[in-house]
Design an enzyme around this catalytic site. Structure first.
Site, mmCIF file in Angstrom:
data_model
loop_
_atom_site.group_PDB
_atom_site.id
_atom_site.type_symbol
_atom_site.label_atom_id
_atom_site.label_comp_id
_atom_site.label_asym_id
_atom_site.label_seq_id
_atom_site.Cartn_x
_atom_site.Cartn_y
_atom_site.Cartn_z
ATOM 1 N N HIS A 1 0.823 -1.218 0.000
ATOM 2 C CA HIS A 1 0.000 0.000 0.000
ATOM 3 C C HIS A 1 0.848 1.256 0.000
ATOM 4 C CE1 HIS A 1 0.804 0.647 4.286
ATOM 5 N NE2 HIS A 1 0.408 -0.582 4.537
ATOM 6 N N CYS B 1 2.770 -5.032 6.658
ATOM 7 C CA CYS B 1 2.542 -4.753 5.235
ATOM 8 C C CYS B 1 3.812 -4.236 4.577
ATOM 9 C CB CYS B 1 1.429 -3.710 5.087
ATOM 10 S SG CYS B 1 -0.192 -4.295 5.619
#
Length: 190
Positions: free
Chosen positions: A137, A159
């Site tokens: 992301h 992440c």
């Protein structure tokens, strides 16, 4: 004196309300930004590789590097592969990009298929939750202006994070189903 304090408190509350409403309006605008369209076939990645030690994400096509990006990962990225929910580690292994979220809390996100069957079995044997919702992301909505400063520390919960402009490029060049390999270390062949 009490009236002065009451006035200051009311003024602070009013300023906070204005700030929250303004922030909400900005966030609504940001979330309305259209994701990029898919790139031409010649520019699409057929494999992604993450080298954790080098903090790099590579877009690959036919075994050659198309593009690479500096990344931030989980705060405990160097503690081995992700084991459980909340351990702040980034997984290691072979996965796929299995869905995308254009309305993410971060600027766009591509979901990594962690945990796979082996990750789930290991967690079941150990009696813990393997975690999930691991994504590639951009920066949290409203924070895009910090750009590459986000690389000063590994700040995600596991992440893989890049700048917003990089995320738009990765989004456009990575179709759903693309394999992703996350390794402790990997060096591209020259």
């Amino acid at each position: 004196m009490k009236r002065h304090r009451l006035f200051r408190v009311l003024l602070m509350v009013a300023l906070m309300v204005v700030a929250v409403l303004g922030y909400t309006k900005v966030m609504a605008r940001i979330s309305l930004v259209e994701p990029p369209v898919q790139a031409a076939d010649a520019l699409l990645a057929d494999h992604l590789i993450v080298s954790k030690a080098d903090r790099r994400l590579y877009l690959m096509q036919d075994g050659r590097v198309l593009q690479s990006y500096d990344i931030a990962m989980g705060a405990r990225w160097d503690g081995g592969p992700k084991q459980s929910e909340g351990d702040e580690r980034t997984p290691e292994g072979d996965y796929r990009i299995d869905w995308r979220n254009p309305q993410s809390v971060a600027h766009l996100s591509l979901h990594i298929s962690y945990p796979d069957a082996a990750d789930q079995a290991r967690a079941a044997r150990g009696g813990y939750d393997p975690g999930g919702n691991i994504m590639i992301h951009g920066l949290p909505n409203g924070w895009g202006a910090i750009g590459t400063l986000h690389l000063l520390m590994n700040w995600t919960d596991g992440c893989i994070a890049v700048t917003n402009s990089e995320m738009r490029e990765i989004w456009a060049r990575t179709p759903d189903g693309t394999p992703i390999t996350i390794k402790p270390q990997w060096t591209p062949e020259v």
